[in-house]
Write an enzyme that holds these catalytic residues in place. Sequence first.
Site, PDB file in Angstrom:
ATOM      1  CG  ASP A  21      72.977  57.709  88.116  1.00  0.00           C
ATOM      2  OD1 ASP A  21      72.236  56.901  87.503  1.00  0.00           O
ATOM      3  OD2 ASP A  21      72.761  58.065  89.286  1.00  0.00           O
ATOM      4  CG  PHE A  80      67.703  61.384  93.362  1.00  0.00           C
ATOM      5  CD1 PHE A  80      67.410  61.638  94.692  1.00  0.00           C
ATOM      6  CD2 PHE A  80      67.435  60.117  92.856  1.00  0.00           C
ATOM      7  CE1 PHE A  80      66.842  60.660  95.500  1.00  0.00           C
ATOM      8  CE2 PHE A  80      66.881  59.133  93.655  1.00  0.00           C
ATOM      9  CZ  PHE A  80      66.569  59.402  94.980  1.00  0.00           C
ATOM     10  CE  LYS A  90      65.070  55.088  89.188  1.00  0.00           C
ATOM     11  NZ  LYS A  90      64.465  54.572  90.404  1.00  0.00           N
TER      12      LYS A  90
END
Length: 401
Positions: free
Chosen positions: A226, A141, A255
Amino acid sequence: MTTTEALIAAADAHSAHNYDPLPVVIATADGAWMTDVEGRRYLDFLAGYSALNFGHGHPRLVAAAKAQLERVTLTSRAFHHDRFAAFCTELAELCGMETVLPMNTGVEAVETAVKTARKWGYRVKGVPAEMAKVVVAGGNFHGRTTTVISFSTDPEARADYGPYTPGFEIVPYGDLTAMRAAVTENTVAVLLEPIQGEAGVVVPPEGYLAGVRELTRERDVLFVADEIQSGLGRTGRTFACEHEGVVPDVYVLGKALGGGVLPVSAVVANAEVLGVFRPGEHGSTFGGNPLACAVALEVIAMLRTGEFQERAAELGELLHRRLAEMTGSGRVTAVRGRGLWAGVDVDPAVGSGRAVAERLMERGVLVKETHGVTVRVAPPLVVEEEDLEWGVEQLWEVLSA
């Protein structure tokens, strides 16, 4: 009709239904706790998918944002501003790299990393035009743009969005043999999550990341990590790659970099990699804006002490010890994770992940399910030990009911 019901009805009537949130309406939050419009408190066991590593309304982050709000919030990159140099310098130092390319959301950073790898492949490695390949892992994801969902293996993420962007090869996560077979002379990057978040907090086999690092060095390929969910303290280290002593060529961050205050993301690499960009070839109006830089600089300062990483490691041991006790109960089939991050697979006989999340909500704990039977547990790193214990106890009570 309660206030909660009225607000949810209004949202349902006037917003696209691309999310199915739990039926709770949050009004205020502080630390690891949130309060809804009815005045009921909830322990946050999701932390905004790691965007809230430092909790809700951390005083240092709020103060940094307020101070910058009174000075200047946006210039665009058409002009320099006085927080930009410090942000790039200090984030590069935190990562052990040289250069930063700031964006806003996580998926913008992933897109930027893909563009970086392709441009590096053409200009530095010498891959023929239009032939660059990026190898990714199944179960990934990395966001929801058209390009990124083109290499997703999640049918819900992909359905009805074609035609898809070419140039990606998908191999099973954790399979070094498959990875080795997929990397060719036209491969410019391997893009991986060091721990797969949305897939259910999947930790790769020991030695996998180190093996990918060795392979990419052998084949002159960029290793792009990531770390949007796994990085910045969540796993007990600044970066999840550190658990295997691995330093990638490119970090993709987001984030928690924005401290739960606003979206901040970045691609961080050495100058040989990010130096492929020339003025006008890539950009973002809000990327690296003064407000974002001010908040992110405070995040970096907080991480530099190691306090939050240590807290995640210590409380993570407690979390995983308590969750491991559940696996012999017949109610939990597996527990995965690292630090203050866990994926708990619930026996379908107990209920779906959504049903467990709803029952936990009734007990004052907020989590989110993924892939049907998995409940993700990821409290803010500022959670108190007794609150963590209480939250895990509520999960056990729900599973035992």
